[in-house]
Design a protein around this motif. Sequence first.
Motif, short mmCIF file in Angstrom:
data_model
loop_
_atom_site.label_atom_id
_atom_site.label_comp_id
_atom_site.label_asym_id
_atom_site.label_seq_id
_atom_site.Cartn_x
_atom_site.Cartn_y
_atom_site.Cartn_z
N THR A 194 12.30 9.81 5.79
CA THR A 194 11.55 8.97 4.88
C THR A 194 11.65 7.50 5.29
O THR A 194 12.58 7.10 6.00
N ILE A 236 19.71 14.49 9.53
CA ILE A 236 18.42 15.00 10.03
C ILE A 236 18.37 14.89 11.55
O ILE A 236 17.92 15.81 12.24
N MET A 253 12.26 16.06 6.19
CA MET A 253 11.45 14.99 6.74
C MET A 253 12.18 13.66 6.61
O MET A 253 12.87 13.39 5.63
#
Length: 306
Positions: free
Chosen positions: A4, A44, A2
């Motif tokens: 952040t 990511i 995820m």
Amino acid sequence: MMITLKQLEGFYWVAELGGLDEAAQRLNATQSAISKRVQELEAILNVALFDRSKRRVQITPQGEKLILLTRDMLALRDRIMDFKSSLGDSPRNLRFGVTELTAMTWLPNLIHRLRGSYPTLALEPVVDASVELVEKLKADELDAVVVPDAFREPAFEIVPLDSVEYAWMCSPAYFDDAAELPLASLSSHTIIVQQQASSGLGDLISQWLADKHIAFDNTLSSSSLTALSSLTLSGLGISYLPRKVFDYLIASGQLRTLRTRPALPRIPYVMMYKKAKSDEFLRFLASLASDCCEFSRSVPWYFAAR
């Protein structure tokens, strides 16, 4: 994995300030921590957000697209945090001291954010020279102040905010020769300076000049940024002024910058309050000041209209 807010925040400030060191100072973190956040975000998303082949980090086209979304995300985070802080609000007074530079640039944004979080807050902003502000803070006449980082006392909580680029400036009518000159050569000119007895900035610059073995015999001094600016615009001498604040006057040809060897140092600014008075509200104020602090607003209209 995820994404952040810390990763987005690290990316945003590297892009906005142009480097890892500047972003680290802004976020009170290490360069390695900021670099790690950016690298994690790139991994990511599977894109390069910065072109690292250049001498100075440059944002990529993909990064340009992401920064628009990131700005919105961080603004929403700020609104949520402001809402949280307003819950359980009770009437309170805030006596907040700033120098002219803060009053001319980001104080209105800070007040707007404070009123959004604390609608019943009675706010008393005080604009004065930094030495006077610190004395009022000691005497409990102010709750918090924003000043140059020239005052170190154990009783004060000191929160780093940002640093300001200062530059030597003058009217073209006063000096219109070389754009770059040795620092020592300024001693043959009239120098318009911050009054050292009342100005933390004046004290920091004076100490820096003394370390370089530079002394000025012919000076004009004032504790007022407005007065210093007006004297400089009037062609009475050379002064050191916040670079970005006067960009408009430089671009319009009313002021010119003089590059010296060595150049003036950046001046750090901080928020200060008494440790003994520290509470949730003052800590929130410090966090809000760190978010709002932006010394690059253009010069007010009353200078530009000259």
